[in-house]
Design a protein around this motif. Structure first.
Motif, PDB file in Angstrom:
ATOM      1  N   TYR A 207       0.838  -1.206   0.000  1.00  0.00           N
ATOM      2  CA  TYR A 207       0.000   0.000   0.000  1.00  0.00           C
ATOM      3  C   TYR A 207       0.865   1.245   0.000  1.00  0.00           C
ATOM      4  CZ  TYR A 207      -3.422   3.434   1.660  1.00  0.00           C
ATOM      5  OH  TYR A 207      -4.231   4.523   1.792  1.00  0.00           O
ATOM      6  N   HIS A 208       0.626   2.114  -0.997  1.00  0.00           N
ATOM      7  CA  HIS A 208       1.339   3.399  -0.980  1.00  0.00           C
ATOM      8  C   HIS A 208       0.417   4.559  -1.337  1.00  0.00           C
ATOM      9  CE1 HIS A 208       4.644   6.203  -1.007  1.00  0.00           C
ATOM     10  NE2 HIS A 208       5.437   5.243  -0.576  1.00  0.00           N
ATOM     11  N   GLY A 209      -0.845   4.401  -0.946  1.00  0.00           N
ATOM     12  CA  GLY A 209      -1.768   5.536  -1.055  1.00  0.00           C
ATOM     13  C   GLY A 209      -2.371   5.799  -2.423  1.00  0.00           C
ATOM     14  N   THR A 210      -2.056   4.996  -3.428  1.00  0.00           N
ATOM     15  CA  THR A 210      -2.671   5.236  -4.750  1.00  0.00           C
ATOM     16  C   THR A 210      -4.105   4.708  -4.753  1.00  0.00           C
ATOM     17  OG1 THR A 210      -1.812   3.123  -5.531  1.00  0.00           O
ATOM     18  CG2 THR A 210      -0.474   5.068  -5.992  1.00  0.00           C
TER      19      THR A 210
ATOM     20  N   LEU B 268       5.662  -1.197   2.448  1.00  0.00           N
ATOM     21  CA  LEU B 268       5.939   0.021   1.672  1.00  0.00           C
ATOM     22  C   LEU B 268       7.217  -0.213   0.894  1.00  0.00           C
ATOM     23  CD1 LEU B 268       5.195   2.189   4.678  1.00  0.00           C
ATOM     24  CD2 LEU B 268       4.315   2.857   2.454  1.00  0.00           C
ATOM     25  N   ILE B 269       7.173   0.062  -0.382  1.00  0.00           N
ATOM     26  CA  ILE B 269       8.358  -0.211  -1.205  1.00  0.00           C
ATOM     27  C   ILE B 269       8.886   1.087  -1.817  1.00  0.00           C
ATOM     28  CG2 ILE B 269       9.252  -1.449  -3.212  1.00  0.00           C
ATOM     29  CD1 ILE B 269       6.756  -3.321  -2.806  1.00  0.00           C
ATOM     30  N   VAL B 270      10.177   1.297  -1.709  1.00  0.00           N
ATOM     31  CA  VAL B 270      10.823   2.338  -2.491  1.00  0.00           C
ATOM     32  C   VAL B 270      11.516   1.610  -3.643  1.00  0.00           C
ATOM     33  CG1 VAL B 270      12.567   4.139  -2.545  1.00  0.00           C
ATOM     34  CG2 VAL B 270      11.197   3.792  -0.495  1.00  0.00           C
TER      35      VAL B 270
ATOM     36  N   GLY C 144      14.035  -1.870  -3.106  1.00  0.00           N
ATOM     37  CA  GLY C 144      14.359  -2.950  -4.038  1.00  0.00           C
ATOM     38  C   GLY C 144      13.367  -3.030  -5.178  1.00  0.00           C
ATOM     39  N   ASP C 145      13.425  -4.147  -5.907  1.00  0.00           N
ATOM     40  CA  ASP C 145      12.462  -4.377  -6.971  1.00  0.00           C
ATOM     41  C   ASP C 145      11.132  -4.730  -6.315  1.00  0.00           C
ATOM     42  OD1 ASP C 145      11.682  -5.190  -9.807  1.00  0.00           O
ATOM     43  OD2 ASP C 145      11.262  -7.011  -8.652  1.00  0.00           O
ATOM     44  N   PRO C 146      10.019  -4.105  -6.751  1.00  0.00           N
ATOM     45  CA  PRO C 146       8.743  -4.302  -6.051  1.00  0.00           C
ATOM     46  C   PRO C 146       8.366  -5.772  -5.865  1.00  0.00           C
ATOM     47  CG  PRO C 146       8.533  -2.514  -7.629  1.00  0.00           C
ATOM     48  CD  PRO C 146       9.909  -3.079  -7.801  1.00  0.00           C
ATOM     49  N   ALA C 147       8.408  -6.571  -6.936  1.00  0.00           N
ATOM     50  CA  ALA C 147       7.979  -7.967  -6.813  1.00  0.00           C
ATOM     51  C   ALA C 147       8.888  -8.724  -5.847  1.00  0.00           C
ATOM     52  CB  ALA C 147       7.980  -8.626  -8.186  1.00  0.00           C
ATOM     53  N   ASP C 148      10.190  -8.507  -5.961  1.00  0.00           N
ATOM     54  CA  ASP C 148      11.130  -9.196  -5.061  1.00  0.00           C
ATOM     55  C   ASP C 148      10.846  -8.851  -3.605  1.00  0.00           C
ATOM     56  OD1 ASP C 148      12.328 -10.301  -7.215  1.00  0.00           O
ATOM     57  OD2 ASP C 148      14.028  -8.887  -7.272  1.00  0.00           O
ATOM     58  N   CYS C 149      10.546  -7.564  -3.370  1.00  0.00           N
ATOM     59  CA  CYS C 149      10.269  -7.121  -2.001  1.00  0.00           C
ATOM     60  C   CYS C 149       9.042  -7.833  -1.444  1.00  0.00           C
ATOM     61  CB  CYS C 149      10.015  -5.613  -1.960  1.00  0.00           C
ATOM     62  SG  CYS C 149      11.496  -4.663  -2.219  1.00  0.00           S
ATOM     63  N   VAL C 150       7.990  -7.953  -2.286  1.00  0.00           N
ATOM     64  CA  VAL C 150       6.769  -8.609  -1.823  1.00  0.00           C
ATOM     65  C   VAL C 150       7.061 -10.059  -1.477  1.00  0.00           C
ATOM     66  CG1 VAL C 150       4.483  -9.400  -2.537  1.00  0.00           C
ATOM     67  CG2 VAL C 150       5.218  -7.073  -3.096  1.00  0.00           C
ATOM     68  N   ILE C 151       7.791 -10.727  -2.354  1.00  0.00           N
ATOM     69  CA  ILE C 151       8.096 -12.139  -2.125  1.00  0.00           C
ATOM     70  C   ILE C 151       8.879 -12.326  -0.826  1.00  0.00           C
ATOM     71  CG2 ILE C 151       9.391 -14.124  -3.015  1.00  0.00           C
ATOM     72  CD1 ILE C 151       8.740 -12.996  -5.847  1.00  0.00           C
TER      73      ILE C 151
END
Lengths: 57, 561, 155
Positions: free
Chosen positions: C11-14, C39-41, C101-108
């Protein structure tokens, strides 16, 4: 809880849960600390200039 | 934190460099080198033939006199020289990298200065390897291809020349390709940051190449042009930003970036106008998109319009949004002389001197339009933002003009010296007679004295004489032989400072190193952030600046160096 | 209907993320549920923001670095405050995580570490919506996640 913990995590830097950290280089390094990058460039340029005089002058 | 990464990469790079040095030294790759360096090789063949002929004659003479054959030293051709240089560089750097590489593999690093310095070496080695490949391999290869394609009639123009496919452009492209296709490997990351350091060193060293008059003229021109265009574009961006209802922080950061010196200004101004992370990303993307585009378009346009170094340097220095690409474009336009770079860097320096002024302006503007703004301190901004390396540049210029590197009064390493005229370069009796016949044609007493001096000494004695003879040579109806004699005497008295000549070579290496490193910071991901209103404003301001400065340069700037 | 005890919410508020949040509250089990807020940067955006400002001296660069870190922290704190408040209303436990990091990698990685049962993300942003250009690679996500993921599509 959240924010304080989050900040603590972030300021840990480089830890798995930390946020992005701006890479300033090693704190002691003369390359990238404060004005030292400019100073090192000055030093390097003068070293080059001096070696120019010594070897080719 | 430990910065040094264990990796055999540095050893491998070192071995590759040493191997290249050995291949050159042993002559194994003479075939390859002779195709790469066509003109040097034809010079080599000529030198060889001449030497063989001389040796034959000398041997025959010796034989007829009953003496043993004489020993003669073969003169070094350009080709030999180039190979010797590549050998030297290969052994020197390759050897050092192998040693440091082995040290890294065997050493257990602990946090501290040594760890940090060692960690920068692999990255520097990577950039240097790229510089070698580009400079010694790709640059001559594309040069040959361009000529071959033109000679074969496939194209009526030399594509390598028109698109400036020289070592500078290809070095930057190599950097861009590596970061976007392969990503910068972890072991190289720290060394790549030294690109900034070496670029600054290059600018400081560049200070040795100016004459006082030149610096004054270029300085004035750059202050006028940068002043008009920087202030103009900051003002225009602020206006457009408010019209298009962009947030104040967005408009502020965009105007710094588009106005002064691109990414550097963005970075300096963001905290002042409290830019949001997205806004910074947009601005940097827009600037890089324009900067990289201009770096390729400007030199080509410059060649088509037949611009000189001052015109092109002034145009690129004013019209290109990002300062890193200004140096790139100047070297792309004129890769083998430093003339254009000299002009363009003066503009870059002027820009960075304008930066604190713009930051203060934006701070004041932001305070006016935004309640949450924090006031900044004038003195603090000036001190914090002052670029120390500009002082180095000035110091180097001062040293150079007092004669530390070449006799005082030199211009870009060329100086006048009567005492150093070689015996073999003194005027021949035939030339002296031709000059004597022209004495009555002299128009001023100074010219007459100078010519008399030349006739008496067979060389030019003073710098004043040299000046007088310069105008004397332009007198109409002068005998061709006499004109030639004056030109020969002038040439014989002009000397090239070895020190400054070496500085020029090193400058080219420093800048190509720095620009490859900066190329490695241009990512497609950051350019992709360009879009929306910032891109529209950026396009309008960028185009106006590029076209406007071109018109001004073509109309008002004459070649004066 | 699908239900899960621990849900990872990116979630980043979009707009899309808000839909994902709403969906997560629908799915989550009422007893002792926990929301892991990620939260991902995106790394390439972060790297891009540290452009080639070679003319500046390092102190300007340091000031900028601290500023950008501060901005990102503030951003994150705002998002955390929003989701944390909502979790409280729903009586759910809450864990925030910030990653680079890379969004998908971070989620995993986060899904594995926090041992979640389900991942909920928003749909790709429509072209009209403004925001950073960085996308979640659904391919990578599909191959790497140890648990199911749900994309909150819809108008």
């Amino acid at each position: 809880m959240a924010i304080n913990d989050l900040n603590a995590e972030m300021s840990a830097g480089g830890e798995p849960k930390g946020g992005p950290k701006f890479d300033r280089g090693h704190p002691l390094s003369i390359f990238v600390r404060d004005r030292n990058e400019d100073l090192s460039a000055l030093l390097l340029a003068f070293l080059i200039a001096m070696s120019g005089i010594i070897f080719f002058g | 934190m430990i910065y040094t990464k264990k990796s055999p990469a540095l050893v491998i790079i070192g071995i590759v460099m040493m191997l290249w040095g050995w291949l050159n030294a042993s002559g194994t790759i003479d075939g390859l080198q002779s195709t790469l360096q066509k003109s040097a090789f034809s010079d080599h063949t000529k030198v060889n033939e001449k030497f063989q002929a001389e040796l034959r004659v000398a041997t025959e003479i010796a034989q007829s006199e009953g003496k043993p054959a004489p020993e003669m030293k073969k003169p070094e051709s350009k080709f030999d020289h180039a190979k010797a240089l590549q050998t030297k560089f290969g052994y020197l750097f390759g050897g050092a990298f192998v040693l440091i590489g082995l040290f890294i593999l065997s050493w257990k690093p602990s946090a501290g200065n040594l760890d940090y310095y060692i960690s920068t070496v692999p990255g520097m080695a990577l950039i240097l390897l790229i510089a070698f490949v580009v400079r010694w391999g790709l640059d001559p290869m594309f040069g040959n291809w361009g000529k071959a394609v033109k000679a074969a009639g496939i194209l009526s123009w030399d594509f390598a020349k028109i698109f400036n496919l020289n070592y500078v452009v290809m070095g930057i492209l190599a950097g861009i390709v590596i970061v976007n296709v392969f990503k910068i490997p972890g072991w190289a990351a720290n060394g790549v940051r030294t690109a900034r350091l070496f670029l600054k060193t290059g600018v400081i060293l560049l200070g040795t190449l100016y004459s006082a008059a030149e610096l004054a003229q270029l300085g004035l021109l750059s202050v006028v042009m940068i002043g008009v265009f920087v202030l103009g574009s900051v003002w225009l961006t602020l206006l457009m930003g408010r019209r298009m209802k962009c947030p104040n922080s967005m408009t502020g950061v965009l105007s710094a970036g588009l106005g002064v010196c691109g990414v550097s200004a963005t970075v300096a101004a963001s905290p002042v106008v409290q830019a949001k992370s997205g806004e910074i990303a947009y601005t940097i993307g827009t600037i890089l998109l324009w900067g990289v585009g201009c770096m390729f378009i400007f030199p080509t346009v410059g060649h088509i319009l037949g611009m000189g170094p001052v015109q092109f340097g002034a145009w690129a220095g004013t019209g290109i949004l990002n300062s890193a690409q200004v140096a790139g474009a100047a070297l792309a336009f004129d890769p083998h002389g430093i003339e254009t770079l000299k002009v363009a860097e003066i503009f870059n320096i002027t820009r960075v001197l304008f930066l604190p002024i713009i930051v203060l302006w934006l701070a004041a503007w932001f305070v006016k339009h935004e309640e949450s703004a924090v006031k900044v301190n004038l003195g603090e901004v000036l001190v914090a933002k002052f670029p120390l390396f500009v002082l180095g540049f000035i110091a180097m210029f001062a040293l150079s003009s007092t004669g530390a590197f070449a006799p005082a009064g030199h211009y870009a390493g060329k100086y006048f010296s009567s005492a150093e005229v070689k015996e073999s370069n003194l005027l021949k009796p035939k030339e002296i007679r031709a000059l004597e016949a022209e004495l009555p044609k002299m128009e001023t007493p100074a010219e007459t004295t100078a010519l008399q001096g030349l006739i008496a000494n067979r060389k030019i004695m003073t710098r004043e004489d040299s000046q007088a003879l310069k105008s004397a040579a332009k007198i109409k109806g002068l005998d061709e032989l006499a004109k030639g004699a004056i030109a020969n005497a002038q040439k014989a008295a002009k000397h090239d400072s070895k020190v400054i000549k070496n500085f020029r070579d090193w400058l080219a290496w420093l800048f190509s190193f720095g620009l490859i490193g900066l190329g490695m910071q241009i990512t497609v991901a950051s350019i992709k952030q360009a879009g929306g209103k910032p891109l529209i404003i950026g396009s309008v301001v960028g185009t106006l600046k590029a076209v406007g400065s071109l018109v001004v340069v073509l109309m008002f700037v004459k070649e004066f160096v | 209907m699908l239900t899960a005890k621990t849900i990872l919410l990116a979630y980043h508020g979009t707009e899309g993320a808000k839909r994902a949040e709403a969906l997560a509250y629908e799915i989550i089990s009422r007893e002792g549920g926990r929301i892991v807020h990620l939260l991902i940067v995106p790394e390439d955006v972060w790297v891009g923001m540290q452009g080639d400002d070679w003319l500046n001296n390092a102190s300007t660069r340091d000031t900028y670095g601290s500023y950008v870190e501060g901005v990102l922290e503030k951003d994150a704190a705002e998002q955390v405050a929003v989701v944390e408040a909502h979790c409280k209303q729903h009586g759910l436990a809450y864990t925030p995580i910030l990653r680079l990091g890379d969004p998908a990698d971070c989620v995993i990685a986060a899904a594995r570490e926090e041992k979640v049962d389900l991942v909920v993300i928003g749909p790709p942003r429509s072209k009209k919506e403004s925001g950073l250009r960085s996308r979640m690679e659904l391919d990578t996500l599909g191959r790497g996640l140890p648990v199911p993921y749900v994309v909150a599509c819809g108008e």
